[in-house]
Design a protein around this motif. Sequence first.
Motif, PDB file in Angstrom:
ATOM      1  N   CYS A 122       1.726   6.618 -16.322  1.00 50.02           N
ATOM      2  CA  CYS A 122       1.488   5.207 -16.013  1.00 50.02           C
ATOM      3  C   CYS A 122       1.944   4.916 -14.574  1.00 50.02           C
ATOM      4  N   TYR A 123       1.508   3.779 -14.071  1.00 46.03           N
ATOM      5  CA  TYR A 123       1.935   3.307 -12.743  1.00 46.03           C
ATOM      6  C   TYR A 123       3.457   3.361 -12.640  1.00 46.03           C
ATOM      7  N   GLY A 124       3.964   3.948 -11.556  1.00 47.13           N
ATOM      8  CA  GLY A 124       5.406   3.988 -11.327  1.00 47.13           C
ATOM      9  C   GLY A 124       6.108   5.183 -11.933  1.00 47.13           C
ATOM     10  N   LYS A 167      12.845   0.066  -9.624  1.00 50.29           N
ATOM     11  CA  LYS A 167      12.930  -0.952  -8.569  1.00 50.29           C
ATOM     12  C   LYS A 167      12.518  -0.331  -7.252  1.00 50.29           C
ATOM     13  N   GLY A 168      11.873  -1.122  -6.394  1.00 47.91           N
ATOM     14  CA  GLY A 168      11.487  -0.630  -5.069  1.00 47.91           C
ATOM     15  C   GLY A 168      10.122   0.021  -5.052  1.00 47.91           C
ATOM     16  N   MET A 169       9.355  -0.176  -6.130  1.00 46.96           N
ATOM     17  CA  MET A 169       8.038   0.453  -6.216  1.00 46.96           C
ATOM     18  C   MET A 169       7.157   0.076  -5.028  1.00 46.96           C
ATOM     19  N   GLU A 170       7.300  -1.164  -4.564  1.00 47.88           N
ATOM     20  CA  GLU A 170       6.438  -1.633  -3.472  1.00 47.88           C
ATOM     21  C   GLU A 170       6.719  -0.884  -2.164  1.00 47.88           C
ATOM     22  N   LEU A 171       7.904  -0.265  -2.054  1.00 46.19           N
ATOM     23  CA  LEU A 171       8.182   0.537  -0.861  1.00 46.19           C
ATOM     24  C   LEU A 171       7.305   1.786  -0.831  1.00 46.19           C
ATOM     25  N   LEU A 172       6.904   2.252  -2.009  1.00 47.84           N
ATOM     26  CA  LEU A 172       6.022   3.424  -2.099  1.00 47.84           C
ATOM     27  C   LEU A 172       4.553   3.007  -2.083  1.00 47.84           C
ATOM     28  N   SER A 173       4.226   1.948  -2.842  1.00 48.34           N
ATOM     29  CA  SER A 173       2.814   1.592  -3.029  1.00 48.34           C
ATOM     30  C   SER A 173       2.178   1.017  -1.772  1.00 48.34           C
ATOM     31  N   THR A 174       2.980   0.491  -0.860  1.00 52.09           N
ATOM     32  CA  THR A 174       2.407  -0.103   0.359  1.00 52.09           C
ATOM     33  C   THR A 174       2.417   0.866   1.538  1.00 52.09           C
ATOM     34  N   LEU A 175       2.873   2.089   1.328  1.00 50.65           N
ATOM     35  CA  LEU A 175       2.869   3.036   2.450  1.00 50.65           C
ATOM     36  C   LEU A 175       1.450   3.222   2.967  1.00 50.65           C
ATOM     37  N   PRO A 176       1.283   3.322   4.287  1.00 50.65           N
ATOM     38  CA  PRO A 176      -0.053   3.580   4.824  1.00 50.65           C
ATOM     39  C   PRO A 176      -0.609   4.855   4.208  1.00 50.65           C
ATOM     40  N   ARG A 177      -1.870   4.862   3.842  1.00 52.39           N
ATOM     41  CA  ARG A 177      -2.467   6.049   3.252  1.00 52.39           C
ATOM     42  C   ARG A 177      -2.650   7.109   4.330  1.00 52.39           C
ATOM     43  N   GLY A 178      -2.386   8.349   3.954  1.00 52.78           N
ATOM     44  CA  GLY A 178      -2.571   9.437   4.905  1.00 52.78           C
ATOM     45  C   GLY A 178      -4.044   9.695   5.146  1.00 52.78           C
ATOM     46  N   ILE A 204       0.849   5.608  -7.899  1.00 50.80           N
ATOM     47  CA  ILE A 204       0.672   4.301  -7.237  1.00 50.80           C
ATOM     48  C   ILE A 204      -0.696   3.695  -7.533  1.00 50.80           C
ATOM     49  N   GLY A 205      -1.424   4.207  -8.537  1.00 53.84           N
ATOM     50  CA  GLY A 205      -2.754   3.673  -8.813  1.00 53.84           C
ATOM     51  C   GLY A 205      -3.027   3.597 -10.297  1.00 53.84           C
ATOM     52  N   GLY A 209      14.194   1.028   2.703  1.00 51.78           N
ATOM     53  CA  GLY A 209      14.935   0.451   1.581  1.00 51.78           C
ATOM     54  C   GLY A 209      15.094   1.453   0.450  1.00 51.78           C
ATOM     55  N   ARG A 210      15.598   0.959  -0.661  1.00 50.34           N
ATOM     56  CA  ARG A 210      15.963   1.834  -1.786  1.00 50.34           C
ATOM     57  C   ARG A 210      14.958   1.769  -2.939  1.00 50.34           C
ATOM     58  N   VAL A 211      14.566   2.937  -3.409  1.00 50.32           N
ATOM     59  CA  VAL A 211      13.763   3.070  -4.627  1.00 50.32           C
ATOM     60  C   VAL A 211      14.697   3.597  -5.716  1.00 50.32           C
ATOM     61  N   VAL A 212      14.769   2.891  -6.842  1.00 52.99           N
ATOM     62  CA  VAL A 212      15.637   3.292  -7.949  1.00 52.99           C
ATOM     63  C   VAL A 212      14.779   3.966  -9.015  1.00 52.99           C
TER      64      VAL A 212
END
Lengths: 303, 303
Positions: free
Chosen positions: B169-171, B211-222, B192-193, B62-65
């Motif tokens: 700050c976050y984001g 917008k779309g922050m959750e697309l980054l914050s939920t990525l599996p951690r490396g 993301i923390g 999806g899209r992160v703005v």
Amino acid sequence: MTIRWIRSVVGLAACMATLGLGAATDLDAKPVTVADLLAGAPPSDWRAPNPDDTVYLDLASGRVVIELATRAIPQHAANIKSLVRAHYFDGLAIIRAQDNYVVQWDDESHRRPLPADVHAAVEFTVDSRAAARFELLPDRDVYAPQVGFLDGFPAGRDPRTHAVWLAHCYGMVGAGRDDPAESTGAELYAVIGNAPRQLDRNVALVGRVLKGMELLSTLPRGSGEMGFYVASESPMPITAMKLAADVPESERTPIEVLRTDSATFRSILAQRRERHEAWFKHNPGAIDLCNVPLPVRNGASVH
Amino acid sequence: MTIRWIRSVVGLAACMATLGLGAATDLDAKPVTVADLLAGAPPSDWRAPNPDDTVYLDLASGRVVIELATRAIPQHAANIKSLVRAHYFDGLAIIRAQDNYVVQWDDESHRRPLPADVHAAVEFTVDSRAAARFELLPDRDVYAPQVGFLDGFPAGRDPRTHAVWLAHCYGMVGAGRDDPAESTGAELYAVIGNAPRQLDRNVALVGRVLKGMELLSTLPRGSGEMGFYVASESPMPITAMKLAADVPESERTPIEVLRTDSATFRSILAQRRERHEAWFKHNPGAIDLCNVPLPVRNGASVH
């Protein structure tokens, strides 16, 4: 363009990884890092959390290890132990994930009876003359007159009233409540975003996640109001929630936590306030309570 | 046991959801909430970010703005626009996700040439007499002598030197760098923390995720050191990174941001410092810069 800069910012995972690799200390060539300090810590600077105060939140995706702050919230700790022994949480799910805020788990249907020995209580603050040990930090804070660590958990303190309270840092676990103020621990949440410190002294925080935090923080965010999952979404199932002491030793997760009353921890704090690494062009000269690293490593065995 | 308490803590997603539902204001019966204030905001309190300062990070998911803080970091903004127009990021991936810290994307192989008009720069602080608008907050801070908003982005300020800088700050999105201090924007990361404010004045922050922050914050951690993905893991592909102005209007993401110089924003800040809702048993009486809500909503159209 490499990313050497982030080597300076050793988080929990990095601490564990570095320790696993047995990183060499190189004090002559460069400023001391947190990894250096951890590599040089004597075994006595580490502690194994008491299995009687350690709860496993076993999800379909893996295990989250939570240490209870039992001396700070004795009634909630007793309640949670009773709830897990009654299998209250087994088969429930993480029902909410709100970005930059919390994940939450409880019996959304309100169908499960609470064990008879579970009693609602208000445990927002602890008298600083109680058994729990408080270590004062010199650092400024936006929300609390003083900050430090209470039995190893991040905490605020008011020197006027002697009250001490656990602080809503990343990874802290709390007991959700309605109004009035009392709670039981049957509704739990974990902080997955920027520290929501406005909740301090308004909720009974019960402990913190020592391991498996990423299993909570990466959960898909719920699309309902406040991050609750809607019917079309699939909440992460809770296989079981157990007290470590009730699990055979062979099935426990060996883990050790750096003591906040150790010389190594004090050195880490000093290193993180004043950044002497070449990468830092501006020395922060300060640290926020919720940015203090609380190192955890895999333990050799569980006692 | 309901979770009414968290209704008091309206995050970004909740703001948008509440607005979408057209929540009624009920000032007589209960204290004013952020949702009430947003519902009553005149259209002029909202702004549509300039498409020339808006970047789309289009992921397979999806899209992160991202809004660029162009007046604070003019060289980095010019670089990033040049990079996205040269399709520099297209086909790369998010190569790192470290829990409670950052996600990062760049050309790990260092094979892609930088466009000729991309120049490394040091843009850690902005002279407060520059064009960017600073709104001072009265709030305390651990890391900065003063805090506020710079063109709508969270910022610190030193009244002695007149320097102003964007805050981690976050984001927030920043330009990773090695040592020496300069960076181009070809290596980007998002927080993301918990706010890693020790990085302030050490990195050129370039903007924030709207917008779309959750697309980054939920990525599996490396699982690699510092959250880098290892060979067996699958980094999230970047389909393309584009300037909104280069995208046909019909393909833009309509979005509006509450103005930080609006009466509504000032009311929200006041409401969040002093919590009069019945749920709050302890009034925080303070707010941390990185806990200030910066409401975003879906816009009706893009101009």
